[in-house]
Design a protein around this motif. Structure first.
Motif, mmCIF file in Angstrom:
data_model
loop_
_atom_site.group_PDB
_atom_site.id
_atom_site.type_symbol
_atom_site.label_atom_id
_atom_site.label_comp_id
_atom_site.label_asym_id
_atom_site.label_seq_id
_atom_site.Cartn_x
_atom_site.Cartn_y
_atom_site.Cartn_z
ATOM 1 N N GLU A 62 -6.622 6.708 11.254
ATOM 2 C CA GLU A 62 -6.818 7.599 10.111
ATOM 3 C C GLU A 62 -7.088 6.813 8.833
ATOM 4 O O GLU A 62 -8.016 7.114 8.099
ATOM 5 N N VAL A 63 -6.277 5.810 8.583
ATOM 6 C CA VAL A 63 -6.402 5.050 7.342
ATOM 7 C C VAL A 63 -7.622 4.145 7.364
ATOM 8 O O VAL A 63 -8.402 4.107 6.413
ATOM 9 N N LYS A 75 -9.463 -2.894 1.900
ATOM 10 C CA LYS A 75 -8.744 -1.878 1.122
ATOM 11 C C LYS A 75 -7.961 -0.961 2.059
ATOM 12 O O LYS A 75 -6.837 -0.563 1.759
ATOM 13 N N GLY A 76 -8.544 -0.629 3.197
ATOM 14 C CA GLY A 76 -7.861 0.220 4.174
ATOM 15 C C GLY A 76 -6.597 -0.426 4.717
ATOM 16 O O GLY A 76 -5.557 0.216 4.809
ATOM 17 N N LEU A 82 0.760 -1.161 2.391
ATOM 18 C CA LEU A 82 1.483 -0.833 1.167
ATOM 19 C C LEU A 82 2.206 0.499 1.297
ATOM 20 O O LEU A 82 3.384 0.624 0.964
ATOM 21 N N ASN A 83 1.534 1.504 1.812
ATOM 22 C CA ASN A 83 2.135 2.833 1.924
ATOM 23 C C ASN A 83 3.188 2.909 3.012
ATOM 24 O O ASN A 83 4.162 3.632 2.870
#
Length: 87
Positions: A62-63, A75-76, A82-83
């Motif tokens: 998904e990410v 970035k993904g 990070l999340n």
């Protein structure tokens, strides 16, 4: 319907993992939290570890799927790490 059920089981597992270690989580814990019976989990997954693997792969897809170009894949991964660490 199966993706909805898998996602619900996955969400229950993630919720329980915030409360206690994976090694202490039972199938009964997951299905009770999710509101389904044991056979439902076993219909889709061999055990909790297979559910965990499915969760991990699904969330990565998904990410990373949103950032799959050469310019945005980093970035993904950054967003994913990070999340997931903050949660």
């Amino acid at each position: 319907m199966s993706e909805i059920t898998k996602k619900a089981l996955s969400n229950s597992l993630k919720k329980l993992m915030k409360e206690k270690p994976l090694s202490k989580i039972t199938v009964n814990d997951v299905v009770n939290d999710c509101g389904v019976n044991r056979r439902t989990l076993y219909y889709y997954f061999h055990d909790i570890y297979e559910l965990l693997e499915w969760t991990f792969i699904t969330e990565i897809k998904e990410v990373i799927g949103e950032n799959k170009t050469y310019k945005t894949w980093q970035k993904g991964y950054y967003f994913l790490l990070l999340n997931k660490i903050k949660k």
